[in-house]
Scaffold this active site. Structure first.
Site, PDB file in Angstrom:
ATOM      1  N   ARG A   1       0.845  -1.212   0.000  1.00  0.00           N
ATOM      2  CA  ARG A   1       0.000   0.000   0.000  1.00  0.00           C
ATOM      3  C   ARG A   1       0.876   1.256   0.000  1.00  0.00           C
ATOM      4  O   ARG A   1       0.565   2.256  -0.639  1.00  0.00           O
ATOM      5  CB  ARG A   1      -0.960   0.000   1.195  1.00  0.00           C
ATOM      6  CG  ARG A   1      -1.686   1.340   1.373  1.00  0.00           C
ATOM      7  CD  ARG A   1      -3.007   1.250   2.139  1.00  0.00           C
ATOM      8  NE  ARG A   1      -2.928   0.498   3.368  1.00  0.00           N
ATOM      9  CZ  ARG A   1      -2.351   0.933   4.500  1.00  0.00           C
ATOM     10  NH1 ARG A   1      -1.790   2.127   4.560  1.00  0.00           N
ATOM     11  NH2 ARG A   1      -2.334   0.163   5.571  1.00  0.00           N
TER      12      ARG A   1
ATOM     13  N   ASP B   1      -5.874  18.381 -16.321  1.00  0.00           N
ATOM     14  CA  ASP B   1      -6.236  17.006 -16.679  1.00  0.00           C
ATOM     15  C   ASP B   1      -5.710  16.786 -18.091  1.00  0.00           C
ATOM     16  O   ASP B   1      -6.235  17.345 -19.056  1.00  0.00           O
ATOM     17  CB  ASP B   1      -7.761  16.849 -16.596  1.00  0.00           C
ATOM     18  CG  ASP B   1      -8.221  15.426 -16.927  1.00  0.00           C
ATOM     19  OD1 ASP B   1      -7.478  14.702 -17.622  1.00  0.00           O
ATOM     20  OD2 ASP B   1      -9.332  15.054 -16.497  1.00  0.00           O
TER      21      ASP B   1
HETATM   22  C1  LIG Z   1     -11.978   8.983 -17.929  1.00  0.00           C
HETATM   23  C2  LIG Z   1     -11.579  10.333 -17.531  1.00  0.00           C
HETATM   24  C3  LIG Z   1     -11.441  10.686 -16.176  1.00  0.00           C
HETATM   25  C4  LIG Z   1     -11.755   9.729 -15.050  1.00  0.00           C
HETATM   26  O1  LIG Z   1     -10.904   8.649 -15.025  1.00  0.00           O
HETATM   27  P1  LIG Z   1     -11.328   7.161 -14.514  1.00  0.00           P
HETATM   28  O2  LIG Z   1     -10.090   6.391 -14.785  1.00  0.00           O
HETATM   29  O3  LIG Z   1     -12.512   6.734 -15.302  1.00  0.00           O
HETATM   30  O4  LIG Z   1     -11.644   7.269 -13.065  1.00  0.00           O
HETATM   31  C5  LIG Z   1     -11.022  11.971 -15.888  1.00  0.00           C
HETATM   32  N1  LIG Z   1     -10.763  12.862 -16.859  1.00  0.00           N
HETATM   33  C6  LIG Z   1     -10.903  12.567 -18.171  1.00  0.00           C
HETATM   34  C7  LIG Z   1     -10.617  13.616 -19.188  1.00  0.00           C
HETATM   35  C8  LIG Z   1     -11.310  11.297 -18.548  1.00  0.00           C
HETATM   36  O5  LIG Z   1     -11.447  11.014 -19.852  1.00  0.00           O
END
Ligand SMILES: *Cc1c(COP(=O)(O)O)cnc(C)c1O
Length: 376
Positions: A48, A172
């Site tokens: 972990r 992101d």
């Molecule tokens: C899929 C996605 C997420 C979330 O990720 P998960 O792995 O599904 O939890 C966040 N941001 C973007 C742009 C995504 O395409």
């Protein structure tokens, strides 16, 4: 070094004990202590907290994003959640109006009741962003290009605004990947990934990541603590798969992008298509910004069919090569009607479809789209 060389260098560290060129999967949850000193024999104690496969993945992600420290999580949402957990009740977050649907849902449904405040803004409107910065703003969330309409955010300008106010910027980078965009090079502080998408690349592993430019920043240290104490971590096998995905990321993304460009141009010229959203087209209102901060427009696009939701869904139903499924970044092309998935709060027009381009041949995909559109 160029990205492709770096990607191979960062993912190949032969195992010192066996000489294995590809690292073994260390399923062991525990690591031994020395009988005399009671010190750990190696760098790991308990999976972990850390594990050889996770460490290799985290270091590779940090290298490829140009950051100091990487952290891997069990999903993209677990990465987002960890970052939000580093904040304190009373802190303020700026969140885009248009972004991956579940990111603001986490803020609204989990962290708002817990004490975070937030403002949703149109991130391409810099005055609106500036006006929403408060004294307690700690974090500005950016997703560029955004889901689902591929709106871009100026990373340099948002970072400057945030830093003047003492806030951090997290980008992101799931859609672009470090192949096409490195937000830390444009003064962002943190990169977030759903590694489920392009980094895994084969639609068979769920994962997420955070990369910090400054590994000693208070939020980076807290994120590591939350990761290790909370345990929202990927399994060693998942880490191994993700590291494998990184080795081919460059070639996959560039091949998918070349096909996406061809498909976007084809759709834009199609009489049954109303509008195409793709930063590789001159018709994209932020084409210049795309050239400034991206190495390429990527392999995601959206388009509006002539008609309404009914027509969009009819086109979906006629496709033979596109799989109708959510998510993105795999080897198979996907078609999705986001308004159905996102419900009444969607930003996507009713007649829009979102496309994730895979590794099929462009001509076959265009022929399939053509026959499906002609059913209208
Ligand atoms: C899929 C996605 C997420 C979330 O990720 P998960 O792995 O599904 O939890 C966040 N941001 C973007 C742009 C995504 O395409």
């Amino acid at each position: 070094m160029h990205f492709d060389t770096l990607a191979i260098q960062a993912t190949h560290k032969p195992d010192p004990t066996t000489g294995a060129v590809i690292p073994p999967i260390h399923l062991s949850t525990k690591f031994e202590r020395d009988a005399d000193t009671y010190e750990l024999v190696g760098p790991h104690g308990y999976t972990r907290f850390s594990n050889p496969n996770r460490e290799a993945l985290e270091q590779a992600l940090a290298t490829l994003e140009g950051g100091a420290v990487g952290m891997a999580f069990g999903s993209g949402q677990a990465a987002t959640m960890t970052l939000l957990q580093t904040l304190r009740p009373g802190d303020h977050v700026i969140m885009p109006k248009q972004c991956y649907f579940s990111t603001p849902m986490l803020l609204e449904q989990v962290f708002h009741p817990w004490g975070l405040t937030y403002t949703r803004v149109e991130m391409s409107d810099l005055d609106a962003v500036q006006a929403s910065i408060h004294e307690n703003t700690r974090l500005i969330w950016v997703e560029t290009p955004s889901n689902p309409l591929l709106t871009l955010t100026d990373l340099l300008l948002i970072a400057q605004m945030a830093h003047e106010a003492g806030a951090l910027v997290v980008a992101d980078n799931t859609w672009s990947t470090p192949v096409l965009q490195r937000p830390l090079d444009f003064n962002c502080d943190i990169v977030m990934h759903s590694t489920t998408k392009y980094i895994g690349g084969h639609s068979d592993v769920l994962g997420g990541a955070l990369v910090f430019k400054d590994g000693n920043h208070e939020l980076a240290l807290r994120a590591r603590q939350i990761q290790q104490l909370g345990g929202a971590v990927p399994s060693p096998f998942d880490c191994w798969l993700l590291l494998r995905g990184l080795r081919t990321l460059g070639v996959r993304v560039r091949a998918q992008q070349a096909t996406a460009q061809a498909v976007a141009e084809f759709l834009e010229g199609h009489s049954l298509v109303e509008r195409v959203y793709y930063p590789g087209l001159d018709s994209h209102p932020q084409r210049a910004l795309a050239k400034q901060q991206m190495n390429g427009p990527g392999a995601m696009l959206s388009f509006n069919v002539k008609g309404d939701a009914e027509e969009a869904l009819r086109v979906c139903g006629k496709l033979k090569l596109f799989t109708l499924a959510t998510s993105l970044g795999g080897t198979e092309s996907l078609m999705e009607h986001r308004p159905t998935i996102e419900g009444i709060h969607t930003m996507a027009p009713a007649n829009s479809l979102r496309v994730s381009i895979g590794l099929e041949h462009a001509e076959d995909l265009m022929a399939d789209l053509d026959q499906a559109l002609k059913s209208l």
